[in-house]
Motif scaffolding. Sequence first.
Motif, PDB file in Angstrom:
ATOM      1  N   THR A 123      12.057 -53.750  28.258  1.00 31.72           N
ATOM      2  CA  THR A 123      10.897 -53.178  27.581  1.00 31.72           C
ATOM      3  C   THR A 123      10.802 -53.763  26.175  1.00 31.72           C
ATOM      4  OG1 THR A 123      11.147 -51.097  28.805  1.00 31.72           O
ATOM      5  CG2 THR A 123       9.820 -51.046  26.801  1.00 31.72           C
ATOM      6  N   VAL A 124       9.615 -54.248  25.811  1.00 33.72           N
ATOM      7  CA  VAL A 124       9.418 -54.854  24.494  1.00 33.72           C
ATOM      8  C   VAL A 124       8.609 -53.890  23.626  1.00 33.72           C
ATOM      9  CG1 VAL A 124       8.449 -56.802  23.219  1.00 33.72           C
ATOM     10  CG2 VAL A 124       9.479 -57.169  25.478  1.00 33.72           C
ATOM     11  N   VAL A 125       9.185 -53.547  22.474  1.00 34.40           N
ATOM     12  CA  VAL A 125       8.532 -52.643  21.527  1.00 34.40           C
ATOM     13  C   VAL A 125       8.244 -53.410  20.241  1.00 34.40           C
ATOM     14  CG1 VAL A 125       8.727 -50.499  20.211  1.00 34.40           C
ATOM     15  CG2 VAL A 125       9.724 -50.648  22.504  1.00 34.40           C
ATOM     16  N   ALA A 126       6.969 -53.520  19.885  1.00 30.38           N
ATOM     17  CA  ALA A 126       6.587 -54.206  18.655  1.00 30.38           C
ATOM     18  C   ALA A 126       6.632 -53.235  17.485  1.00 30.38           C
ATOM     19  CB  ALA A 126       5.189 -54.797  18.793  1.00 30.38           C
ATOM     20  N   VAL A 127       7.078 -53.735  16.352  1.00 31.11           N
ATOM     21  CA  VAL A 127       7.177 -52.940  15.131  1.00 31.11           C
ATOM     22  C   VAL A 127       5.898 -53.124  14.317  1.00 31.11           C
ATOM     23  CG1 VAL A 127       8.511 -52.520  13.026  1.00 31.11           C
ATOM     24  CG2 VAL A 127       9.681 -53.204  15.136  1.00 31.11           C
ATOM     25  N   ASP A 128       5.051 -52.143  14.310  1.00 32.70           N
ATOM     26  CA  ASP A 128       3.778 -52.095  13.586  1.00 32.70           C
ATOM     27  C   ASP A 128       2.700 -52.957  14.225  1.00 32.70           C
ATOM     28  OD1 ASP A 128       2.306 -50.843  11.622  1.00 32.70           O
ATOM     29  OD2 ASP A 128       2.730 -52.338  10.093  1.00 32.70           O
ATOM     30  N   VAL A 129       2.958 -54.238  14.450  1.00 34.78           N
ATOM     31  CA  VAL A 129       2.040 -55.121  15.167  1.00 34.78           C
ATOM     32  C   VAL A 129       2.873 -56.122  15.956  1.00 34.78           C
ATOM     33  CG1 VAL A 129       0.112 -54.957  13.520  1.00 34.78           C
ATOM     34  CG2 VAL A 129       1.867 -56.713  13.209  1.00 34.78           C
ATOM     35  N   PRO A 130       2.369 -56.640  17.076  1.00 33.09           N
ATOM     36  CA  PRO A 130       3.103 -57.707  17.764  1.00 33.09           C
ATOM     37  C   PRO A 130       3.202 -58.935  16.865  1.00 33.09           C
ATOM     38  CG  PRO A 130       1.418 -56.766  19.201  1.00 33.09           C
ATOM     39  CD  PRO A 130       1.158 -56.243  17.819  1.00 33.09           C
ATOM     40  N   SER A 131       4.363 -59.490  16.749  1.00 36.46           N
ATOM     41  CA  SER A 131       4.560 -60.651  15.885  1.00 36.46           C
ATOM     42  C   SER A 131       3.710 -61.830  16.349  1.00 36.46           C
ATOM     43  CB  SER A 131       6.032 -61.060  15.880  1.00 36.46           C
ATOM     44  OG  SER A 131       6.818 -60.071  15.254  1.00 36.46           O
ATOM     45  N   GLY A 132       3.057 -62.472  15.392  1.00 36.15           N
ATOM     46  CA  GLY A 132       2.286 -63.676  15.673  1.00 36.15           C
ATOM     47  C   GLY A 132       0.788 -63.480  15.711  1.00 36.15           C
ATOM     48  N   VAL A 133       0.299 -62.249  15.823  1.00 38.86           N
ATOM     49  CA  VAL A 133      -1.144 -62.024  15.906  1.00 38.86           C
ATOM     50  C   VAL A 133      -1.771 -62.096  14.516  1.00 38.86           C
ATOM     51  CG1 VAL A 133      -0.868 -60.583  17.954  1.00 38.86           C
ATOM     52  CG2 VAL A 133      -0.978 -59.503  15.697  1.00 38.86           C
ATOM     53  N   ALA A 134      -3.064 -62.396  14.454  1.00 41.65           N
ATOM     54  CA  ALA A 134      -3.817 -62.354  13.203  1.00 41.65           C
ATOM     55  C   ALA A 134      -4.237 -60.906  12.975  1.00 41.65           C
ATOM     56  CB  ALA A 134      -5.030 -63.271  13.274  1.00 41.65           C
ATOM     57  N   VAL A 135      -3.600 -60.245  12.046  1.00 43.75           N
ATOM     58  CA  VAL A 135      -3.690 -58.783  11.939  1.00 43.75           C
ATOM     59  C   VAL A 135      -5.093 -58.315  11.584  1.00 43.75           C
ATOM     60  CG1 VAL A 135      -2.731 -56.737  10.807  1.00 43.75           C
ATOM     61  CG2 VAL A 135      -1.255 -58.691  11.305  1.00 43.75           C
ATOM     62  N   GLY A 161      13.457 -55.029   8.505  1.00 46.02           N
ATOM     63  CA  GLY A 161      14.218 -53.882   8.002  1.00 46.02           C
ATOM     64  C   GLY A 161      13.954 -52.624   8.816  1.00 46.02           C
ATOM     65  N   ASP A 162      12.673 -52.375   9.142  1.00 49.67           N
ATOM     66  CA  ASP A 162      12.344 -51.219   9.990  1.00 49.67           C
ATOM     67  C   ASP A 162      13.101 -51.288  11.314  1.00 49.67           C
ATOM     68  OD1 ASP A 162      10.469 -50.434   8.046  1.00 49.67           O
ATOM     69  OD2 ASP A 162       8.831 -51.490   9.050  1.00 49.67           O
ATOM     70  N   ALA A 163      13.102 -52.474  11.925  1.00 47.78           N
ATOM     71  CA  ALA A 163      13.764 -52.643  13.220  1.00 47.78           C
ATOM     72  C   ALA A 163      15.278 -52.450  13.100  1.00 47.78           C
ATOM     73  CB  ALA A 163      13.449 -54.023  13.780  1.00 47.78           C
ATOM     74  N   LEU A 164      15.854 -52.963  12.026  1.00 45.81           N
ATOM     75  CA  LEU A 164      17.307 -52.830  11.844  1.00 45.81           C
ATOM     76  C   LEU A 164      17.709 -51.380  11.642  1.00 45.81           C
ATOM     77  CD1 LEU A 164      17.807 -55.933   9.536  1.00 45.81           C
ATOM     78  CD2 LEU A 164      18.776 -55.650  11.841  1.00 45.81           C
ATOM     79  N   TYR A 165      16.976 -50.657  10.836  1.00 43.42           N
ATOM     80  CA  TYR A 165      17.306 -49.250  10.625  1.00 43.42           C
ATOM     81  C   TYR A 165      17.070 -48.426  11.892  1.00 43.42           C
ATOM     82  CZ  TYR A 165      18.148 -49.601   5.591  1.00 43.42           C
ATOM     83  OH  TYR A 165      18.685 -49.893   4.353  1.00 43.42           O
ATOM     84  N   LEU A 189      10.130 -45.051  14.858  1.00 43.89           N
ATOM     85  CA  LEU A 189      10.365 -46.147  15.789  1.00 43.89           C
ATOM     86  C   LEU A 189      11.542 -45.833  16.715  1.00 43.89           C
ATOM     87  CD1 LEU A 189       9.776 -49.060  16.698  1.00 43.89           C
ATOM     88  CD2 LEU A 189      11.193 -49.852  14.786  1.00 43.89           C
ATOM     89  N   ALA A 190      12.629 -45.329  16.139  1.00 45.78           N
ATOM     90  CA  ALA A 190      13.807 -45.002  16.945  1.00 45.78           C
ATOM     91  C   ALA A 190      13.506 -43.879  17.935  1.00 45.78           C
ATOM     92  CB  ALA A 190      14.966 -44.604  16.040  1.00 45.78           C
ATOM     93  N   ARG A 191      12.705 -42.912  17.514  1.00 44.29           N
ATOM     94  CA  ARG A 191      12.347 -41.813  18.425  1.00 44.29           C
ATOM     95  C   ARG A 191      11.606 -42.338  19.641  1.00 44.29           C
ATOM     96  NH1 ARG A 191       8.083 -39.400  19.917  1.00 44.29           N
ATOM     97  NH2 ARG A 191       6.810 -40.648  18.480  1.00 44.29           N
ATOM     98  N   ARG A 192      10.635 -43.249  19.413  1.00 43.89           N
ATOM     99  CA  ARG A 192       9.875 -43.786  20.542  1.00 43.89           C
ATOM    100  C   ARG A 192      10.764 -44.627  21.442  1.00 43.89           C
ATOM    101  NH1 ARG A 192       7.456 -43.889  24.520  1.00 43.89           N
ATOM    102  NH2 ARG A 192       5.304 -44.578  24.861  1.00 43.89           N
ATOM    103  N   CYS A 193      11.672 -45.408  20.861  1.00 45.29           N
ATOM    104  CA  CYS A 193      12.591 -46.213  21.667  1.00 45.29           C
ATOM    105  C   CYS A 193      13.496 -45.316  22.510  1.00 45.29           C
ATOM    106  CB  CYS A 193      13.436 -47.110  20.764  1.00 45.29           C
ATOM    107  SG  CYS A 193      12.500 -48.429  19.966  1.00 45.29           S
ATOM    108  N   ALA A 194      13.949 -44.222  21.932  1.00 43.64           N
ATOM    109  CA  ALA A 194      14.818 -43.301  22.673  1.00 43.64           C
ATOM    110  C   ALA A 194      14.079 -42.712  23.870  1.00 43.64           C
ATOM    111  CB  ALA A 194      15.313 -42.197  21.748  1.00 43.64           C
TER     112      ALA A 194
END
Length: 489
Positions: free
Chosen positions: A152-164, A64-68, A34-39
Amino acid sequence: MRPVWRVSDVRAAEAGLMATLPPGTLMQRAAAGLARRCALLLAGRGGVYGARVLVLAGSGDNGGDALYAGERLARRGAQVAVLATAPGRTHADGLAALRAAGGRLVDAPPPTVDLVLDGIVGIGGSGGLRQAADDLVTGLPALRGRDGGRATVVAVDVPSGVAVDTGDVPTDGSGRPRAVRADVTVAFGALKPALVVGPAAPLAGQVELVDIGLGPWLRGTPASWVTEWSDVRDWWPRTGASSEKYSRGVVGVATGSRTYPGAAVLSVGGALAGPTGLVRYAGGARGEVVRQHPSVIATDRVAGAGRVQTWVCGSGLGTDEQAGAELRAVLAAPVPVVLDADALTLLVDGSLAGRLRNRDAPIVVTPHDREFRRLSGEEPGADRVAAALRLAAWMNATVLLKGDRTVVGTPDGRAYVNPTGSPVLATGGTGDVLAGLLGSLLAAGLAPERAAVVAAYLHGLAGREAARGGPVTAPDVVAALRPVVAPLL
């Protein structure tokens, strides 16, 4: 093909993998990707050093993923702020690591934000965003970065709120999605349905899949499969030195009428863009078809068309007695058929439906949502993959459920999602083109599910290509199919 996995399968795979790893390893793998893609994203906005990053951290592992990931960016010089959407339940170790790297807790978004990390809700979420989180997300488009551009908005694994598991998106009273709209989604280990199908898919933006070692632990049957160019290339019918027009396949097209000659011209155009060697047309638009497509052999009736390997029937055919007679003639032929538009309306008649179920040769139907409702008696609903599979099983037919992310369902329970769809194709006549192309692929020898998958993929690419020149019409899609198909020849 890329497999798409349900939440239960992903959870089981994660549990199996984590049992073999030191605690926290899987989260660190995810955070690193995640950090690599954000960079990389920040590199185009002035670099990581000095960048303003906002982490929206919920109470789950996604937080936790986002915080790390935020910690890694902070150690590279980014100014990272954390807004906890579930105060008191934030991932404690991740928050401590980020604060140790210089991150800070905030109660509201800072005035300048280059990048937002959406770690509010992960694959365990349901029912859309809660009110406080929804209010926060509503304001994200107003955030501006150092360069004055939108954050720029980066979702972690899935956009929050969607029915996965379905790709559905809850909405508020005005129809606004109660979910994050991301520019990029970094998915961990596996694609999930919400990233590829339904109204959730456009909210994911560009999807990047990060390998965290989950693959060997993903077992069972995928929820669906996503088509890739390599599949289209491998399945495309090949010609050789001994090929001639009949061995390449002959497709019959029973579409259009004196009232709707354009439907005939467009469906024949789609068929000619495919791999078959000959197109036979039968219908009331015979004169217009031959004028625009002189290579086509045309007649007035299906009965007089001659031998074909596949029939395409329905677009612009009408629903009168003569149209019904032509559809019955098509269904009586012992060859695969593609049924579109008016043919689907005629199928609602009980006698024709009986003929359909008694056929031995393959059937492909191509409904949009309203046609699906007429055929099945219900809306596709929140789970479009499940809807396509139900109709396929009931009709014993391959179902190509048209939409922005077209779904192909088979009678034996396999589902495919097309990634090339575009809203520009939501215009009159483009479905006629798709039906003709699909029939050409069937006549050339492809199995129904492969023909449907390839046709949807190429049709979507043609729509995107046509859109480069401005507003799209169906003739534009016919013209764009030629350069799209050219690399396959």
